[in-house]
Design an enzyme around this catalytic site. Structure first.
Site, mmCIF file in Angstrom:
data_model
loop_
_atom_site.group_PDB
_atom_site.id
_atom_site.type_symbol
_atom_site.label_atom_id
_atom_site.label_comp_id
_atom_site.label_asym_id
_atom_site.label_seq_id
_atom_site.Cartn_x
_atom_site.Cartn_y
_atom_site.Cartn_z
ATOM 1 N N LYS A 149 0.831 -1.212 0.000
ATOM 2 C CA LYS A 149 0.000 0.000 0.000
ATOM 3 C C LYS A 149 0.866 1.264 0.000
ATOM 4 C CE LYS A 149 -2.326 -1.814 3.455
ATOM 5 N NZ LYS A 149 -1.958 -3.224 3.303
ATOM 6 N N ASP A 169 9.365 -6.845 -5.159
ATOM 7 C CA ASP A 169 8.382 -7.392 -4.225
ATOM 8 C C ASP A 169 8.013 -8.788 -4.738
ATOM 9 O OD1 ASP A 169 6.056 -8.114 -2.779
ATOM 10 O OD2 ASP A 169 5.570 -6.018 -2.412
ATOM 11 N N CYS A 228 11.414 4.425 5.910
ATOM 12 C CA CYS A 228 10.253 4.808 6.737
ATOM 13 C C CYS A 228 9.438 3.556 7.033
ATOM 14 C CB CYS A 228 9.396 5.841 6.015
ATOM 15 S SG CYS A 228 10.205 7.421 5.845
ATOM 16 N N SER A 229 10.081 2.373 7.009
ATOM 17 C CA SER A 229 9.311 1.154 7.289
ATOM 18 C C SER A 229 9.589 0.668 8.711
ATOM 19 C CB SER A 229 9.587 0.072 6.248
ATOM 20 O OG SER A 229 10.955 -0.251 6.201
ATOM 21 N N ARG A 230 10.706 -0.011 8.935
ATOM 22 C CA ARG A 230 11.017 -0.487 10.272
ATOM 23 C C ARG A 230 12.518 -0.463 10.517
ATOM 24 N NH1 ARG A 230 7.038 0.592 11.712
ATOM 25 N NH2 ARG A 230 5.379 -0.556 12.740
ATOM 26 N N ASP A 254 13.483 7.241 9.436
ATOM 27 C CA ASP A 254 12.387 7.545 10.361
ATOM 28 C C ASP A 254 12.304 6.488 11.459
ATOM 29 O OD1 ASP A 254 10.029 8.977 11.209
ATOM 30 O OD2 ASP A 254 8.814 7.362 10.364
ATOM 31 N N GLU A 259 14.361 2.102 19.478
ATOM 32 C CA GLU A 259 13.589 3.340 19.563
ATOM 33 C C GLU A 259 13.141 3.551 20.998
ATOM 34 O OE1 GLU A 259 10.473 3.650 16.638
ATOM 35 O OE2 GLU A 259 11.808 3.050 15.008
ATOM 36 N N HIS A 277 10.318 8.514 14.154
ATOM 37 C CA HIS A 277 9.199 7.631 13.804
ATOM 38 C C HIS A 277 7.912 8.465 13.604
ATOM 39 C CE1 HIS A 277 7.767 3.207 14.183
ATOM 40 N NE2 HIS A 277 6.998 3.877 13.331
ATOM 41 N N GLY A 279 6.343 8.736 10.570
ATOM 42 C CA GLY A 279 5.648 8.358 9.334
ATOM 43 C C GLY A 279 4.131 8.481 9.418
ATOM 44 N N ALA A 280 3.575 8.082 10.556
ATOM 45 C CA ALA A 280 2.108 8.083 10.666
ATOM 46 C C ALA A 280 1.599 9.318 11.375
ATOM 47 C CB ALA A 280 1.672 6.842 11.434
#
Ligand SMILES: NC(=O)C1=CN([C@@H]2O[C@H](COP(=O)(O)OP(=O)(O)OC[C@H]3O[C@@H](n4cnc5c(N)ncnc54)[C@H](O)[C@@H]3O)[C@@H](O)[C@H]2O)C=CC1
Ligand SMILES: O=C(O)CCC(=O)C(=O)O
Length: 525
Positions: A149, A169, A228-230, A254, A259, A277, A279-280
């Site tokens: 997504k 992917d 910006c994932s993990r 990010d 963390e 972190h 991103g959201a």
């Protein structure tokens, strides 16, 4: 009233929704020990990324029905432990997609134009126009690792910036990549050809340190990497070395291996942009994820299904709605066959017949297992843990699907093999939705399940039904309905009786003494 613990800060709209059905305690910044102390009082836990839900927390949560992650990644929750305990884990798969994608794009553009450093320089009363010569993204290659997504949205926007997208992917088809205007490539090629690389994969054993010394060695020296994932998908030490030595041009991060980020050489590097972190962290995303997850917690506490449970594959509300009457049928048949089989069950054959022989009907198998285990585990078994509980008990579940129809449009046949022999039942639904047991140990019958039932396997001969009726009458047990099923006259037969009252102690052994009765079973449904 149910109680929900909210252990990370969430948008107030989430608390409002939860408050419709529960007492909500917002307690952020708790240590694992503090959560373990208080979690036994809670029915639900809602969190973002700061709380780490360990096995110990899950195990202490004896009343927990649901854990809700207001976000996408559930890698901060011990999902297998929750599943084993029958706790539903839900997330918000789409609530922060745009926010995270836009953050990755902002990071890419900030990196290419030195925005953070230039900003600091001007604020420090400097005017260093020559120090901040950037690079354009137009016509550059963007390597997108993970075309889900977030990755797809990043790709779409980057294409409109004039970038060429190389995507990796393994779970995405070429058609889907074509639709998105991306060239699907292998990782080697992506690393070798990309000017920017952006990561959008979940954290799994396969993606751990996907970017490390070896892979960095394959990249262009001008490459800029965005994560910006993990944290942990990049080997931070290897990245720091590559940035310090100028082996790569820059990175924007990010997310981090630890963390909050502790002491780190990353803070000293001028070719790195760091965000905590975020991103959201947009108003829209925080409302989106809070509503999405709070509504699911509310629904589960009301006994309704969750729409994005990560550990109940296939049982979405749509499927639930469609299968609801059959789920009850499967569970009842599972419960019935386990009581007939009596002792330990080694294997359960589940045959889904007619219109139930579809891929979507997988939850019916789980419902049958739930029914089978309900005698032993009572309310401890549910749709989340039924399959695991069966596996841990060494029960082999064999599924077959047969699309041909018999007397009913759809039916469920179960056969349990165990320490006390093999028994089978078939059940179907009438057009009114009522359940009928249509077959017992291969004898055709047609009886509705009822609270108290008596089944006999006997020889078909005159007088036997009367004797059973008289025996029940002498113990003051009222018969609600009775049916006999046989294959041949005077051969073996089964009798199914629905009783208004439970069978008194000792009566079952009296029944088995009646001449011609081979076996008798009482069942409570
Ligand atoms: N920084 C932040 O605040 C945020 C971070 N995230 C992270 O972003 C990740 C991606 O989110 P979505 O795009 O929503 O998830 P998604 O599930 O839609 O997409 C992930 C994609 O990664 C692919 N994938 C899985 N394993 C792979 C592998 N070994 N190699 C290559 N591709 C692989 C999957 O096929 C899928 O297409 C999440 O798992 C989460 O960890 C999500 C939201 C906010
Ligand atoms: O809760 C947050 O702010 C982080 C979001 C995130 O990382 C995710 O949704 O996977």
């Amino acid at each position: 009233m149910a109680k929900v613990l909210v252990s990370d800060s969430i948008d107030p709209v989430g608390v409002e929704i939860l408050s419709q059905v529960a007492q909500v305690d917002v307690k952020t910044g708790l240590s694992a020990e503090e959560i373990i102390q208080i979690i036994p009082e809670y029915d639900a836990l809602m969190l973002r990324s700061s709380t780490r839900v360990t096995k110990e927390i899950v195990e202490a949560g004896s009343k927990l029905q649901i854990i809700g992650r207001a976000g996408v990644g559930v890698d901060n929750i011990d999902v297998p432990a929750a599943t084993r305990q029958g706790i539903i884990v839900v997330n918000s798969p789409e609530g922060n997609t745009i926010a995270a994608a836009e953050h990755a794009l902002a990071m890419m553009l900030s990196l290419s134009r030195h925005i953070p450093d230039a900003n600091q320089s001007v604020k420090a009363n400097k005017w260093e126009r020559n120090r901040f010569i950037g690079t354009e993204v137009y016509k550059k290659n963007l390597g997108v690792v993970g075309l889900g997504k977030i990755g797809s949205h990043v790709a779409a926007v980057a294409r409109s910036l004039g970038m060429k997208i190389l995507a990796y992917d393994p779970f995405i088809s070429k058609e889907r990549a074509d639709q998105l205007g991306c060239t699907l490539v292998d990782l080697e090629l992506l690393f070798a050809e990309s000017d920017f690389i952006t990561l959008h994969v979940p954290k799994t054993p396969e993606t751990q340190h996907l970017i490390g010394r070896e892979t960095i060695a394959k990249m262009k020296p001008t490459v800029r990497i965005i994560n910006c994932s993990r944290g942990g998908i990049i080997d931070e030490l290897a990245l720091i070395e590559a940035l310090e030595s100028g082996r790569i041009a820059g990175a924007a991060l990010d997310v981090f291996e630890q963390e909050p980020l502790g002491e780190s050489r990353l803070r000293e590097l001028s070719n790195v942009i760091l965000t905590p972190h975020l991103g959201a962290s947009t108003t829209e995303a925080q409302v989106g994820v809070a509503v999405d997850v709070a509504e699911q917690i509310r629904d589960v506490l009301l006994g309704l299904p969750a729409r994005s449970a990560v550990n109940i594959p296939g049982l979405t509300p749509d499927v639930m709605e469609k299968l609801r009457p059959y789920l009850q049928l499967a569970e009842t048949m599972g419960n019935l066959v386990s009581q007939l089989a009596g002792g330990r069950c080694d294997s359960l054959n589940v045959r889904l017949q007619g219109e139930l022989a579809t891929k979507d009907s997988q939850p019916l198998v789980v419902a049958a297992i739930k029914g089978l285990l309900s005698q032993a585990l009572r309310e401890r078994v549910n749709y989340v843990n039924a399959a695991i509980e069966a596996k841990e008990r060494g029960i082999r579940v064999i599924e077959t699907r047969d699309a041909s129809t018999r007397d009913y449009s759809g039916s469920i046949h179960l056969e349990a093999n165990g320490s006390m022999g093999t028994h089978s039942v078939t059940g179907a639904l009438l057009s009114t939705g009522e359940i009928r047991i249509t077959d017992l140990d291969e004898f055709p019958i047609n009886v509705p399940p009822s609270n108290h039932m008596l089944f006999t396997l006997h020889q078909d001969m005159p007088g036997i039904i009367g004797k059973i009726g008289a025996l029940l009458g002498s113990f003051n047990v009222n018969i609600a309905s009775m049916q006999v099923g046989r294959k041949i006259i005077r051969g073996d037969a089964v009798m199914a009786l629905s009783l208004d009252d439970p069978l008194p102690e000792g009566l079952l052994s009296e029944i088995t003494k009646v001449p011609g009765i081979r076996d008798a079973y009482t069942v409570k449904l």
